[in-house]
Design a protein around this motif. Structure first.
Motif, short mmCIF file in Angstrom:
data_model
loop_
_atom_site.label_atom_id
_atom_site.label_comp_id
_atom_site.label_asym_id
_atom_site.label_seq_id
_atom_site.Cartn_x
_atom_site.Cartn_y
_atom_site.Cartn_z
N LYS A 124 0.70 3.98 -2.92
CA LYS A 124 0.33 5.24 -2.74
C LYS A 124 1.52 6.94 -2.51
CE LYS A 124 -1.86 8.20 1.12
NZ LYS A 124 -2.23 7.58 2.46
N SER A 125 2.96 6.02 -2.04
CA SER A 125 3.93 7.31 -2.09
C SER A 125 4.62 7.71 -3.83
CB SER A 125 5.19 6.65 -1.65
OG SER A 125 5.62 5.81 -1.59
N LYS B 213 4.64 7.01 6.71
CA LYS B 213 3.18 7.89 6.98
C LYS B 213 3.10 9.02 7.36
CE LYS B 213 0.31 3.72 6.17
NZ LYS B 213 -0.53 2.89 6.57
N SER C 40 4.78 11.53 5.13
CA SER C 40 4.40 11.45 4.39
C SER C 40 3.66 12.74 4.00
CB SER C 40 4.08 10.58 3.57
OG SER C 40 2.85 10.20 4.52
N ALA D 299 1.11 -1.02 0.00
CA ALA D 299 -0.32 -0.29 -0.30
C ALA D 299 0.86 1.23 0.21
CB ALA D 299 -1.04 0.30 0.96
#
Length: 242
Positions: free
Chosen positions: A177-178, A221, A224, A173
């Protein structure tokens, strides 16, 4: 015995060619093969420095296997060291011969029983699929690479399997997402955990490492959320190298 003085690059090329000739052309961990072979060369250099035995050309296959095999009884690396030695020496045989690849029997890190390649039906899960499973009373298991039938990592009991599954879903994931993709995501995790790219695959992490892995992803996370944080810059990759 091979008496040619070859560069390491050329030795590795022979190993990969022999691997392909032996029937494995895809789905194998080439990085692990390279690491295993280099570790054998480093062992010889450090242990036999200043003698003819410091080079692989100073050994027969059986001599070198006898040196390597007593070490790392439960080690994934030891399985690969044995295989790369066989591949390297077999690459010089004429007429050509195929090297016996996996499956390989090894020992369970939980109960010290043997572990062998068999169907998961034994454990009443993943019916019809194969993997490495402890032959003893515990239910430790690990998946395998279809190309060479070598284990993907170390055996895991149920708690570790569940934790590895969580870690795999988390990094997948995060990679999406990154925008890093899996390779760079693994590179980032290796950097943060102080592990090599050979050691970072989730199937090779123990329980404590998996917990640290999950904590590290959670911290990423948080990072980010800062729009100024640049993953590629963190990895030392310039925009032109993407």
């Amino acid at each position: 015995m091979p008496n040619k003085k070859l560069r390491v690059h050329d030795m590795l090329a022979r190993i990969q060619e022999q691997l392909h000739y032996s029937g494995c052309i895809s789905d194998y961990d080439w990085g692990m093969y390279q690491y295993a072979f280099r570790s054998v060369l480093e062992l010889l250099k450090s242990k036999f420095r200043g003698t003819s035995k410091c080079r692989i050309s100073g050994w027969t296959k059986q001599e070198l296997l006898s040196l390597i095999q007593p070490h790392g009884r439960n080690s994934l690396l030891n399985l690969y060291q044995t295989l790369v030695i066989n591949l390297y020496y077999d690459s010089f045989v004429t007429p050509p011969v195929k090297t016996q690849l996996g499956p390989k029997n090894f020992y369970c890190c939980y109960c010290n029983a043997t572990a062998s390649f068999q169907k998961f039906d034994k454990l009443n899960r993943r019916q019809g699929n194969y993997g490495y499973i402890c032959d003893g009373l515990c239910d430790a298991s690990v998946s395998y690479h279809e190309g060479d039938k070598m284990p993907m990592g170390t055996l895991a009991d149920e708690p570790l399997r569940k934790l590895r599954d969580r870690a795999k879903k988390a990094v997948d994931a995060f990679a999406i997402k990154s925008g890093l993709g899996l390779t760079d995501a693994y590179g980032l995790m290796a950097e943060r955990m102080g592990l090599s790219m050979v050691d970072i695959p989730i199937a090779r992490l123990d329980f404590e490492q998996c917990e640290a892995y999950l904590r590290s992803i959670e911290s990423l996370k948080t990072l980010s959320k800062n729009k100024r944080f640049d993953y590629l810059k963190y990895l030392g990759i310039s925009k032109g190298e993407e």
